[in-house]
Design a protein around this motif. Sequence first.
Motif, PDB file in Angstrom:
ATOM      1  N   PHE A 150       0.830  -1.201   0.000  1.00 16.43           N
ATOM      2  CA  PHE A 150       0.000   0.000   0.000  1.00 16.43           C
ATOM      3  C   PHE A 150       0.869   1.257   0.000  1.00 16.43           C
ATOM      4  CE2 PHE A 150      -3.584   2.624   0.689  1.00 16.43           C
ATOM      5  CZ  PHE A 150      -3.242   3.565   1.645  1.00 16.43           C
ATOM      6  N   PHE A 151       1.878   1.278   0.854  1.00 16.00           N
ATOM      7  CA  PHE A 151       2.739   2.465   0.917  1.00 16.00           C
ATOM      8  C   PHE A 151       3.593   2.609  -0.340  1.00 16.00           C
ATOM      9  CE2 PHE A 151       1.970   2.062   5.561  1.00 16.00           C
ATOM     10  CZ  PHE A 151       1.348   3.297   5.712  1.00 16.00           C
ATOM     11  N   VAL A 152       4.076   1.503  -0.879  1.00 13.21           N
ATOM     12  CA  VAL A 152       4.819   1.579  -2.145  1.00 13.21           C
ATOM     13  C   VAL A 152       3.893   2.069  -3.250  1.00 13.21           C
ATOM     14  CG1 VAL A 152       5.954   0.160  -3.912  1.00 13.21           C
ATOM     15  CG2 VAL A 152       6.534  -0.159  -1.518  1.00 13.21           C
ATOM     16  N   GLY A 153       2.641   1.605  -3.253  1.00 18.67           N
ATOM     17  CA  GLY A 153       1.670   2.060  -4.250  1.00 18.67           C
ATOM     18  C   GLY A 153       1.390   3.543  -4.137  1.00 18.67           C
ATOM     19  N   ILE A 154       1.268   4.044  -2.907  1.00 15.23           N
ATOM     20  CA  ILE A 154       1.044   5.492  -2.732  1.00 15.23           C
ATOM     21  C   ILE A 154       2.237   6.285  -3.242  1.00 15.23           C
ATOM     22  CG2 ILE A 154       0.884   7.325  -1.000  1.00 15.23           C
ATOM     23  CD1 ILE A 154      -1.014   5.602   0.548  1.00 15.23           C
ATOM     24  N   ILE A 155       3.435   5.848  -2.886  1.00 16.18           N
ATOM     25  CA  ILE A 155       4.633   6.573  -3.337  1.00 16.18           C
ATOM     26  C   ILE A 155       4.741   6.528  -4.854  1.00 16.18           C
ATOM     27  CG2 ILE A 155       7.156   6.498  -3.311  1.00 16.18           C
ATOM     28  CD1 ILE A 155       6.919   5.514  -0.386  1.00 16.18           C
ATOM     29  N   PHE A 156       4.549   5.362  -5.437  1.00 19.10           N
ATOM     30  CA  PHE A 156       4.624   5.239  -6.887  1.00 19.10           C
ATOM     31  C   PHE A 156       3.515   6.045  -7.550  1.00 19.10           C
ATOM     32  CE2 PHE A 156       6.392   3.192 -10.524  1.00 19.10           C
ATOM     33  CZ  PHE A 156       5.346   3.061 -11.424  1.00 19.10           C
ATOM     34  N   GLY A 157       2.311   6.029  -6.977  1.00 18.27           N
ATOM     35  CA  GLY A 157       1.202   6.790  -7.535  1.00 18.27           C
ATOM     36  C   GLY A 157       1.446   8.285  -7.491  1.00 18.27           C
ATOM     37  N   VAL A 158       2.015   8.769  -6.394  1.00 20.11           N
ATOM     38  CA  VAL A 158       2.314  10.203  -6.291  1.00 20.11           C
ATOM     39  C   VAL A 158       3.366  10.596  -7.318  1.00 20.11           C
ATOM     40  CG1 VAL A 158       3.403  11.926  -4.795  1.00 20.11           C
ATOM     41  CG2 VAL A 158       1.618  10.447  -3.890  1.00 20.11           C
ATOM     42  N   LEU A 159       4.349   9.739  -7.541  1.00 20.56           N
ATOM     43  CA  LEU A 159       5.419  10.063  -8.484  1.00 20.56           C
ATOM     44  C   LEU A 159       4.979   9.948  -9.940  1.00 20.56           C
ATOM     45  CD1 LEU A 159       8.432   8.287  -6.765  1.00 20.56           C
ATOM     46  CD2 LEU A 159       7.915  10.731  -6.793  1.00 20.56           C
ATOM     47  N   PHE A 186      -0.930  11.959 -12.530  1.00 18.83           N
ATOM     48  CA  PHE A 186      -1.179  13.391 -12.623  1.00 18.83           C
ATOM     49  C   PHE A 186      -2.545  13.776 -12.088  1.00 18.83           C
ATOM     50  CE2 PHE A 186       2.627  14.207 -14.724  1.00 18.83           C
ATOM     51  CZ  PHE A 186       2.871  13.217 -15.647  1.00 18.83           C
ATOM     52  N   ASN A 187      -3.310  12.797 -11.637  1.00 20.58           N
ATOM     53  CA  ASN A 187      -4.629  13.084 -11.082  1.00 20.58           C
ATOM     54  C   ASN A 187      -4.946  12.064  -9.981  1.00 20.58           C
ATOM     55  OD1 ASN A 187      -5.067  10.797 -12.566  1.00 20.58           O
ATOM     56  ND2 ASN A 187      -6.372  11.773 -14.104  1.00 20.58           N
ATOM     57  N   ALA A 188      -6.077  12.256  -9.324  1.00 20.18           N
ATOM     58  CA  ALA A 188      -6.459  11.402  -8.199  1.00 20.18           C
ATOM     59  C   ALA A 188      -6.794   9.982  -8.661  1.00 20.18           C
ATOM     60  CB  ALA A 188      -7.647  12.007  -7.469  1.00 20.18           C
ATOM     61  N   GLU A 189      -7.396   9.877  -9.840  1.00 19.92           N
ATOM     62  CA  GLU A 189      -7.745   8.552 -10.340  1.00 19.92           C
ATOM     63  C   GLU A 189      -6.492   7.703 -10.572  1.00 19.92           C
ATOM     64  OE1 GLU A 189     -11.508  10.399 -12.786  1.00 19.92           O
ATOM     65  OE2 GLU A 189      -9.636   9.889 -13.800  1.00 19.92           O
ATOM     66  N   GLY A 190      -5.468   8.308 -11.127  1.00 23.32           N
ATOM     67  CA  GLY A 190      -4.211   7.598 -11.356  1.00 23.32           C
ATOM     68  C   GLY A 190      -3.574   7.158 -10.048  1.00 23.32           C
ATOM     69  N   LEU A 191      -3.644   8.037  -9.042  1.00 21.24           N
ATOM     70  CA  LEU A 191      -3.099   7.701  -7.723  1.00 21.24           C
ATOM     71  C   LEU A 191      -3.827   6.494  -7.141  1.00 21.24           C
ATOM     72  CD1 LEU A 191      -1.326   8.418  -5.226  1.00 21.24           C
ATOM     73  CD2 LEU A 191      -3.233   9.823  -4.460  1.00 21.24           C
TER      74      LEU A 191
END
Length: 112
Positions: free
Chosen positions: A15-24, A27-32
Motif C-alpha cells: 500500500f505504501f509503495v503504491g502510494i509513493i509510486f502513484g504520487v510520483l 497526474f490526477n487522483a484517479e491515477g493515484l
Amino acid sequence: MLGENFVYFFTVQGFFVGIIFGVLKSFNAEGLLVYTFFITIFFYLFSHVIIAMYYRTITGKAYFFPKDRHEQDLDLFVKEINKREKMIDSACKITDVAINLNSNDKATGVKA
C-alpha cells in the motif's frame, strides 16, 4: 511470524509503495488510486504465493518418513538386481560357449 501476519505486513508495505509510486507517476487522483490499488493487490497476491511456498517446504520436511519400509524395499530391489545379473551372466557364458563351439566347428570344417 505467522503467515497471516506476514500477509498483513506485506500488504501494508505494498500500500505504501503504491502510494509513493502513484504520487510520483500519476497526474490526477484517479491515477493515484489506480496505481495504489494495483500495486497493493500485487503485493497481497505475491505474499500469498510466498506463504504457500513456505508452508509447502516446511510441511514437506515435517512428514513421517517410513525408513524401515524403504530399507525393506531397497533390499528387495538389490536381491532382484543381483538375481537378474546372475541370469545375464549365465546367458553370456552360454553365448560364449556357443561362439567357441561355432568357431571350433568352422576351424575343423564340420558342417551342421
